[in-house]
Design an enzyme around this catalytic site. Structure first.
Site, PDB file in Angstrom:
ATOM      1  N   ASP A 183      18.625   6.353  21.585  1.00  0.00           N
ATOM      2  CA  ASP A 183      19.993   6.201  21.089  1.00  0.00           C
ATOM      3  C   ASP A 183      20.973   6.924  22.006  1.00  0.00           C
ATOM      4  O   ASP A 183      22.093   6.461  22.222  1.00  0.00           O
ATOM      5  CB  ASP A 183      20.119   6.755  19.667  1.00  0.00           C
ATOM      6  CG  ASP A 183      19.530   5.810  18.624  1.00  0.00           C
ATOM      7  OD1 ASP A 183      19.550   4.585  18.864  1.00  0.00           O
ATOM      8  OD2 ASP A 183      19.068   6.288  17.582  1.00  0.00           O
ATOM      9  N   GLU A 212      30.709   9.468  16.676  1.00  0.00           N
ATOM     10  CA  GLU A 212      31.717  10.327  16.062  1.00  0.00           C
ATOM     11  C   GLU A 212      32.569  11.028  17.110  1.00  0.00           C
ATOM     12  O   GLU A 212      32.206  11.126  18.277  1.00  0.00           O
ATOM     13  CB  GLU A 212      31.078  11.395  15.155  1.00  0.00           C
ATOM     14  CG  GLU A 212      30.457  12.598  15.835  1.00  0.00           C
ATOM     15  CD  GLU A 212      29.098  12.318  16.435  1.00  0.00           C
ATOM     16  OE1 GLU A 212      29.014  12.289  17.689  1.00  0.00           O
ATOM     17  OE2 GLU A 212      28.138  12.101  15.704  1.00  0.00           O
ATOM     18  N   ALA A 247      23.947  10.382  12.027  1.00  0.00           N
ATOM     19  CA  ALA A 247      23.743  11.380  13.083  1.00  0.00           C
ATOM     20  C   ALA A 247      24.305  12.739  12.645  1.00  0.00           C
ATOM     21  O   ALA A 247      23.947  13.241  11.575  1.00  0.00           O
ATOM     22  CB  ALA A 247      24.362  10.867  14.378  1.00  0.00           C
ATOM     23  N   TYR A 248      25.172  13.300  13.420  1.00  0.00           N
ATOM     24  CA  TYR A 248      25.747  14.634  13.150  1.00  0.00           C
ATOM     25  C   TYR A 248      26.284  14.720  11.717  1.00  0.00           C
ATOM     26  O   TYR A 248      26.035  15.688  10.988  1.00  0.00           O
ATOM     27  CB  TYR A 248      26.876  14.869  14.162  1.00  0.00           C
ATOM     28  CG  TYR A 248      27.302  16.297  14.401  1.00  0.00           C
ATOM     29  CD1 TYR A 248      26.754  17.355  13.693  1.00  0.00           C
ATOM     30  CD2 TYR A 248      28.266  16.582  15.375  1.00  0.00           C
ATOM     31  CE1 TYR A 248      27.156  18.662  13.946  1.00  0.00           C
ATOM     32  CE2 TYR A 248      28.674  17.878  15.635  1.00  0.00           C
ATOM     33  CZ  TYR A 248      28.119  18.916  14.914  1.00  0.00           C
ATOM     34  OH  TYR A 248      28.522  20.196  15.176  1.00  0.00           O
ATOM     35  N   ASN A 249      27.018  13.698  11.321  1.00  0.00           N
ATOM     36  CA  ASN A 249      27.600  13.649   9.979  1.00  0.00           C
ATOM     37  C   ASN A 249      26.571  13.921   8.883  1.00  0.00           C
ATOM     38  O   ASN A 249      26.834  14.632   7.921  1.00  0.00           O
ATOM     39  CB  ASN A 249      28.249  12.272   9.791  1.00  0.00           C
ATOM     40  CG  ASN A 249      28.612  11.978   8.353  1.00  0.00           C
ATOM     41  OD1 ASN A 249      29.586  12.506   7.827  1.00  0.00           O
ATOM     42  ND2 ASN A 249      27.812  11.148   7.691  1.00  0.00           N
ATOM     43  N   SER A 299      23.803  15.606   9.137  1.00  0.00           N
ATOM     44  CA  SER A 299      23.325  16.991   9.184  1.00  0.00           C
ATOM     45  C   SER A 299      24.229  17.938   8.407  1.00  0.00           C
ATOM     46  O   SER A 299      23.806  19.030   8.048  1.00  0.00           O
ATOM     47  CB  SER A 299      23.231  17.477  10.630  1.00  0.00           C
ATOM     48  OG  SER A 299      22.403  16.648  11.387  1.00  0.00           O
ATOM     49  N   ALA A 337      31.662  24.089   8.026  1.00  0.00           N
ATOM     50  CA  ALA A 337      31.857  25.447   7.508  1.00  0.00           C
ATOM     51  C   ALA A 337      33.325  25.785   7.246  1.00  0.00           C
ATOM     52  O   ALA A 337      33.905  26.642   7.910  1.00  0.00           O
ATOM     53  CB  ALA A 337      31.237  26.468   8.466  1.00  0.00           C
TER      54      ALA A 337
HETATM   55  P1  NAP Z   1      20.665  15.046  20.980  1.00  0.00           P
HETATM   56  O1  NAP Z   1      21.192  16.329  20.517  1.00  0.00           O
HETATM   57  O2  NAP Z   1      19.601  15.040  21.978  1.00  0.00           O
HETATM   58  O3  NAP Z   1      20.083  14.161  19.773  1.00  0.00           O
HETATM   59  C1  NAP Z   1      20.423  14.095  18.526  1.00  0.00           C
HETATM   60  C2  NAP Z   1      19.446  13.156  17.799  1.00  0.00           C
HETATM   61  O4  NAP Z   1      20.241  12.204  17.116  1.00  0.00           O
HETATM   62  C3  NAP Z   1      18.471  12.350  18.655  1.00  0.00           C
HETATM   63  O5  NAP Z   1      17.261  12.291  17.966  1.00  0.00           O
HETATM   64  C4  NAP Z   1      19.127  10.997  18.742  1.00  0.00           C
HETATM   65  O6  NAP Z   1      18.204   9.935  18.918  1.00  0.00           O
HETATM   66  C5  NAP Z   1      19.731  10.915  17.384  1.00  0.00           C
HETATM   67  N1  NAP Z   1      20.840   9.986  17.196  1.00  0.00           N
HETATM   68  C6  NAP Z   1      21.808   9.607  18.055  1.00  0.00           C
HETATM   69  N2  NAP Z   1      22.648   8.754  17.465  1.00  0.00           N
HETATM   70  C7  NAP Z   1      22.179   8.574  16.203  1.00  0.00           C
HETATM   71  C8  NAP Z   1      22.598   7.798  15.110  1.00  0.00           C
HETATM   72  N3  NAP Z   1      23.690   7.028  15.182  1.00  0.00           N
HETATM   73  N4  NAP Z   1      21.888   7.864  13.957  1.00  0.00           N
HETATM   74  C9  NAP Z   1      20.800   8.641  13.861  1.00  0.00           C
HETATM   75  N5  NAP Z   1      20.349   9.393  14.860  1.00  0.00           N
HETATM   76  C10 NAP Z   1      21.046   9.365  16.019  1.00  0.00           C
HETATM   77  O7  NAP Z   1      21.911  14.184  21.527  1.00  0.00           O
HETATM   78  P2  NAP Z   1      21.979  12.635  21.805  1.00  0.00           P
HETATM   79  O8  NAP Z   1      20.657  12.018  21.685  1.00  0.00           O
HETATM   80  O9  NAP Z   1      22.748  12.453  23.049  1.00  0.00           O
HETATM   81  O10 NAP Z   1      22.846  12.142  20.581  1.00  0.00           O
HETATM   82  C11 NAP Z   1      24.168  12.513  20.459  1.00  0.00           C
HETATM   83  C12 NAP Z   1      24.455  12.679  19.019  1.00  0.00           C
HETATM   84  O11 NAP Z   1      23.809  13.836  18.518  1.00  0.00           O
HETATM   85  C13 NAP Z   1      25.911  12.927  18.706  1.00  0.00           C
HETATM   86  O12 NAP Z   1      26.656  11.732  18.710  1.00  0.00           O
HETATM   87  C14 NAP Z   1      25.808  13.570  17.337  1.00  0.00           C
HETATM   88  O13 NAP Z   1      25.857  12.588  16.331  1.00  0.00           O
HETATM   89  C15 NAP Z   1      24.438  14.194  17.315  1.00  0.00           C
HETATM   90  N6  NAP Z   1      24.524  15.625  17.128  1.00  0.00           N
HETATM   91  C16 NAP Z   1      23.938  16.141  16.024  1.00  0.00           C
HETATM   92  C17 NAP Z   1      24.031  17.484  15.736  1.00  0.00           C
HETATM   93  C18 NAP Z   1      23.383  17.976  14.491  1.00  0.00           C
HETATM   94  O14 NAP Z   1      22.760  17.182  13.800  1.00  0.00           O
HETATM   95  N7  NAP Z   1      23.534  19.243  14.160  1.00  0.00           N
HETATM   96  C19 NAP Z   1      24.729  18.328  16.583  1.00  0.00           C
HETATM   97  C20 NAP Z   1      25.319  17.776  17.711  1.00  0.00           C
HETATM   98  C21 NAP Z   1      25.217  16.415  17.982  1.00  0.00           C
HETATM   99  P3  NAP Z   1      17.508   9.635  20.330  1.00  0.00           P
HETATM  100  O15 NAP Z   1      16.411  10.627  20.437  1.00  0.00           O
HETATM  101  O16 NAP Z   1      17.009   8.231  20.190  1.00  0.00           O
HETATM  102  O17 NAP Z   1      18.515   9.760  21.397  1.00  0.00           O
END
Ligand code: NAP
Ligand code: MN
Length: 265
Positions: free
Chosen positions: A51, A123, A163-165, A167, A186
């Site tokens: 993703d 997002e 995704a982030y949302n 969490s 927070a």
């Molecule tokens: P990452 O930090 O390596 O991965 C975050 C995880 O989210 C990976 O497992 C990724 O899948 C997955 N993911 C990405 N888009 C998703 C979606 N629409 N629905 C469900 N899971 C999703 O960063 P990244 O892979 O470049 O992804 C960026 C995304 O990470 C940001 O857009 C944000 O949404 C998310 N994020 C989450 C947090 C948190 O949860 N605390 C914090 C910062 C960012 P893949 O392994 O297939 O790439």
């Protein structure tokens, strides 16, 4: 279903990835697709990776609304990737047998201080870059709704809601519902600062304005999907659903709710 067949592969340029992509390129050519080497010539953009790669593919190709995006995962199926490299033949078969459909995903249009708008598929996140909290005035359609003080806020699309949302305990939103969800990071709640305290979902015609209060701690980190923007001094962040959509090829048999079940339940 797919009439224009100029195909561009988007992937991380490493020898390992090249090894994975070469058979895919061959398969595409054998099946009547024409490989192109610049994004401008493409009608179909194939992202190879997870993703994260898909998010990069849309960003680096400028969120083209005249192209069809296809996500091919190098590992397990993801949220934007309906195909895996271990299943290449199946992918072609599915296209020929009409087992695929095109889904239009909403994207956010974000304008920071009257700069050129940027787009987000997951997002837009705004976070304090120091230990201190920071303050944002939240305005919905010109209406001053609340003043937020805390770590930051996330505004997610329906497809970004998993995704982030998620969490931060935001709701998972069906991507057939054009909307944006605002979630808190927070928030400080006391007699001086009060926020809603839950996520809220805005309809497709709403405009959200986040005014960063200029109190000295006003250098938030602004994220567009998986990329941090290099904007240092943001005052006003305007967010709405974009007029454009991202068109994604998906299997009819793999609905959003099946993905949610597969990944979370
Ligand atoms: P990452 O930090 O390596 O991965 C975050 C995880 O989210 C990976 O497992 C990724 O899948 C997955 N993911 C990405 N888009 C998703 C979606 N629409 N629905 C469900 N899971 C999703 O960063 P990244 O892979 O470049 O992804 C960026 C995304 O990470 C940001 O857009 C944000 O949404 C998310 N994020 C989450 C947090 C948190 O949860 N605390 C914090 C910062 C960012 P893949 O392994 O297939 O790439
Ligand atoms: Mn400053």
């Amino acid at each position: 279903m797919i009439s224009r067949k100029n195909l561009y592969f988007f992937y991380k340029q490493t020898p390992d990835m090249q090894e994975i992509v070469t058979p895919l390129e061959d398969l595409a050519e054998e099946n009547g697709f024409h490989l192109v080497h610049t994004i401008d010539e493409a009608n179909i953009i194939v992202s190879v990776g997870g993703d994260n790669a898909f998010l990069q593919a849309t960003r680096k190709t400028g969120f083209r609304d005249d192209c069809l995006y296809i996500g091919v995962n190098t590992d397990q199926l993801g949220f934007y990737t309906d195909f895996t490299i271990s299943d290449q033949k199946r992918m072609i078969q599915a296209m020929k047998n009409d087992e695929v459909e095109v889904r239009r995903y909403p994207v956010l249009e974000v304008t920071i201080d009257n700069e050129k708008p940027i787009f987000c598929l997951n997002e837009c996140s705004i976070r304090s870059n120091v230990i201190k909290t920071f303050v944002i005035d939240v305005v919905i359609d010109e209406f001053p709704f609340e003043t937020f003080r805390g770590d930051g806020m996330i505004v997610s699309t329906p497809t970004g809601s998993t995704a982030y949302n998620k969490s931060v305990r935001g709701a998972v939103i069906d991507p057939t519902l054009p909307s944006m969800q605002v979630s808190e990071l927070a928030s400080l709640n006391n007699n001086q600062y009060r926020t809603l305290g839950t996520s809220f979902v805005l309809g497709p015609d709403r405009k959200l304005l986040l005014n960063v209060v200029q109190d000295g701690n006003d250098h938030p980190i602004i994220g567009a999907d998986n990329e941090a923007l290099s904007i240092r001094h943001a005052k006003q962040i305007s967010i709405k659903l974009a007029d454009r959509h991202i068109k994604v090829l998906k299997l009819k048999s793999n609905s959003f709710w099946q993905k949610v079940q597969r990944n979370f339940l």
